[in-house]
Scaffold this active site. Structure first.
Site, PDB file in Angstrom:
ATOM      1  N   ARG A 205      21.418  -3.331  -7.804  1.00 39.31           N
ATOM      2  CA  ARG A 205      20.076  -3.255  -8.380  1.00 39.31           C
ATOM      3  C   ARG A 205      19.400  -2.002  -7.830  1.00 39.31           C
ATOM      4  O   ARG A 205      18.974  -1.963  -6.685  1.00 39.31           O
ATOM      5  CB  ARG A 205      19.289  -4.521  -8.025  1.00 39.31           C
ATOM      6  CG  ARG A 205      17.812  -4.414  -8.346  1.00 39.31           C
ATOM      7  CD  ARG A 205      17.112  -5.754  -8.287  1.00 39.31           C
ATOM      8  NE  ARG A 205      17.245  -6.449  -7.020  1.00 39.31           N
ATOM      9  CZ  ARG A 205      16.560  -6.172  -5.908  1.00 39.31           C
ATOM     10  NH1 ARG A 205      15.707  -5.172  -5.888  1.00 39.31           N
ATOM     11  NH2 ARG A 205      16.735  -6.881  -4.815  1.00 39.31           N
TER      12      ARG A 205
ATOM     13  N   HIS B 239      13.232  -5.686  -6.980  1.00 40.58           N
ATOM     14  CA  HIS B 239      13.493  -6.973  -7.643  1.00 40.58           C
ATOM     15  C   HIS B 239      12.622  -7.109  -8.887  1.00 40.58           C
ATOM     16  O   HIS B 239      13.098  -7.448  -9.964  1.00 40.58           O
ATOM     17  CB  HIS B 239      13.214  -8.111  -6.659  1.00 40.58           C
ATOM     18  CG  HIS B 239      13.348  -9.466  -7.261  1.00 40.58           C
ATOM     19  ND1 HIS B 239      14.560  -9.995  -7.644  1.00 40.58           N
ATOM     20  CD2 HIS B 239      12.420 -10.412  -7.547  1.00 40.58           C
ATOM     21  CE1 HIS B 239      14.382 -11.208  -8.146  1.00 40.58           C
ATOM     22  NE2 HIS B 239      13.087 -11.481  -8.096  1.00 40.58           N
TER      23      HIS B 239
ATOM     24  N   TYR C 127      13.520  -4.165   2.958  1.00 36.34           N
ATOM     25  CA  TYR C 127      14.805  -4.773   3.290  1.00 36.34           C
ATOM     26  C   TYR C 127      16.009  -3.874   2.993  1.00 36.34           C
ATOM     27  O   TYR C 127      17.145  -4.278   3.198  1.00 36.34           O
ATOM     28  CB  TYR C 127      14.974  -6.121   2.573  1.00 36.34           C
ATOM     29  CG  TYR C 127      14.769  -6.079   1.075  1.00 36.34           C
ATOM     30  CD1 TYR C 127      15.809  -5.724   0.217  1.00 36.34           C
ATOM     31  CD2 TYR C 127      13.544  -6.421   0.506  1.00 36.34           C
ATOM     32  CE1 TYR C 127      15.632  -5.699  -1.147  1.00 36.34           C
ATOM     33  CE2 TYR C 127      13.355  -6.399  -0.868  1.00 36.34           C
ATOM     34  CZ  TYR C 127      14.408  -6.042  -1.689  1.00 36.34           C
ATOM     35  OH  TYR C 127      14.219  -6.021  -3.054  1.00 36.34           O
TER      36      TYR C 127
END
Length: 360
Positions: free
Chosen positions: A256, A260, A269
């Site tokens: 990805r 998100h 993160y």
């Protein structure tokens, strides 16, 4: 089927490397026509992702889970299906639904804040997008099993992400499908993160495809940024399910590239270096490199594909920027086949209140 047949390969299947070079027998590649069709879908899919993100920034979409970098998975999942087959997508699979032939505006009204899915699931053979992880997998198995009982030639493509494989519904769906030999292809897009949780914190299995072994489901791994390999592996899985071999599990290794959703801060993160390492594996660049080297992707064809993508983006802007006047009475529609006395009473009460406001 022997136990060994259930095990996925140690290395994901790859037919074309990131530089556009063939890494397997040329006979294993899909036809040039299939690869050109897939590439056009990739171009349109990338434009959809970019345009949707722009619409979020303009306040025309409330949220958008981008599949930027995962478009090869998105388009291959639908290109291997027949007209009578079903697609069960997740919230991130807008490009997959559009590749199935659904109007992107009808897909995206859900993310604009409309109360319904925007498209007719029965007419399109595409289930409503599911936000809860893995819940759609049980529904997918149910549709596949029902089709088998009715003697229909139907395969169901059930999509999910790596995070969904940690949910109980994932395991229940695989078990039921295996026991009843339901014609389902469970397609896991392993993009390394379940929102902010890396794969290593979700599972210590050798791969997510290995999870099928415990249920008697054959697993396969594929390079999720290689559209040629995806068409080959997913196509074979669909045919196996259609021919009565039961459910199939395919894990695509992809990434990805964007957050998100637009509401997520991915820098908390993962680092920019982590993302940068995947840029050279971009599925669109890989497909273009191969097709150009083969003399299949000419300048005229590139311009034609870009123009189609721009037409889709323009239609998205026009459709999603249009202001819609909501009808409050829709609150009471489609709750029951026949409205209950309480619903009729509430609808009448609301109608009276609205008429008073109009009179003021």
């Amino acid at each position: 089927m022997s136990h060994a047949d259930l095990l996925p390969a140690d290395v994901p299947v790859q037919l074309i490397d990131p530089d556009g070079r063939v890494t397997a027998s040329a006979d294993a590649l899909p036809s040039p026509e299939a690869l050109l069709r897939a590439h056009e879908a990739l171009v349109i899919g990338r434009r959809i992702n970019d345009q949707a993100y722009a619409l979020v920034r303009q306040g025309r979409l409330a949220v958008y889970p981008s599949s930027h970098g995962q478009e090869a998975c998105e388009v291959a999942a639908t290109l291997v299906l027949e007209q009578q087959d079903w697609l069960f997508p997740t919230y991130r699979d807008t490009v997959s639904i559009v590749s199935r032939g659904v109007d992107p505006v009808e897909v995206l009204v859900l993310l604009k804040g409309d109360w319904h899915s925007g498209y007719d699931p029965v007419a399109t053979k595409v289930a409503p997008q599911a936000t809860p992880l893995a819940t759609q997998l049980l529904h997918a198995v149910g549709v596949a099993h029902a089709a088998t009982l009715r003697g229909e030639d139907t395969v169901v493509m059930a999509m999910c992400g790596d995070g969904a494989t940690s949910e109980g519904d994932f395991h229940e769906a695989l078990n039921f499908a295996a026991v009843f030999k339901a014609p389902v292809v469970f397609f896991v897009q392993n993009n390394e993160f379940a929102i902010s949780v890396p794969l290593a914190r979700q599972s210590v299995a050798p791969s997510l495809a290995h999870k099928g072994v415990g249920y008697g489901v054959r697993g396969q791994r594929v390079d999720g940024n290689d559209v040629a390999a995806l068409l080959s592996v997913l196509g074979a899985a669909v045919e196996a399910a259609r021919s009565g071999e039961g459910p199939q599990l395919v894990e695509a290794h992809t990434y990805r590239m964007q957050a998100h959703t637009n509401a997520d801060d991915a820098t908390r993160y993962r680092t920019d270096d982590d993302v940068e390492a995947w840029r050279s594996r971009d599925p669109l660049l890989r497909s273009a490199a191969y097709l150009t080297a083969q003399g299949l992707l000419t300048d005229d064809r590139v311009a034609e594909m870009d123009e189609k993508a721009e037409q889709v983006a323009a239609a998205m802007r026009a459709g999603l920027m249009a202001d819609v006047q909501p009808d409050p009475q829709e609150l009471f529609q489609h709750v029951y086949a026949e409205p209950t006395p309480q619903l009729r009473e509430q609808a009448a009460f609301l109608a009276e209140e609205l008429s008073r406001e109009d009179a003021v």
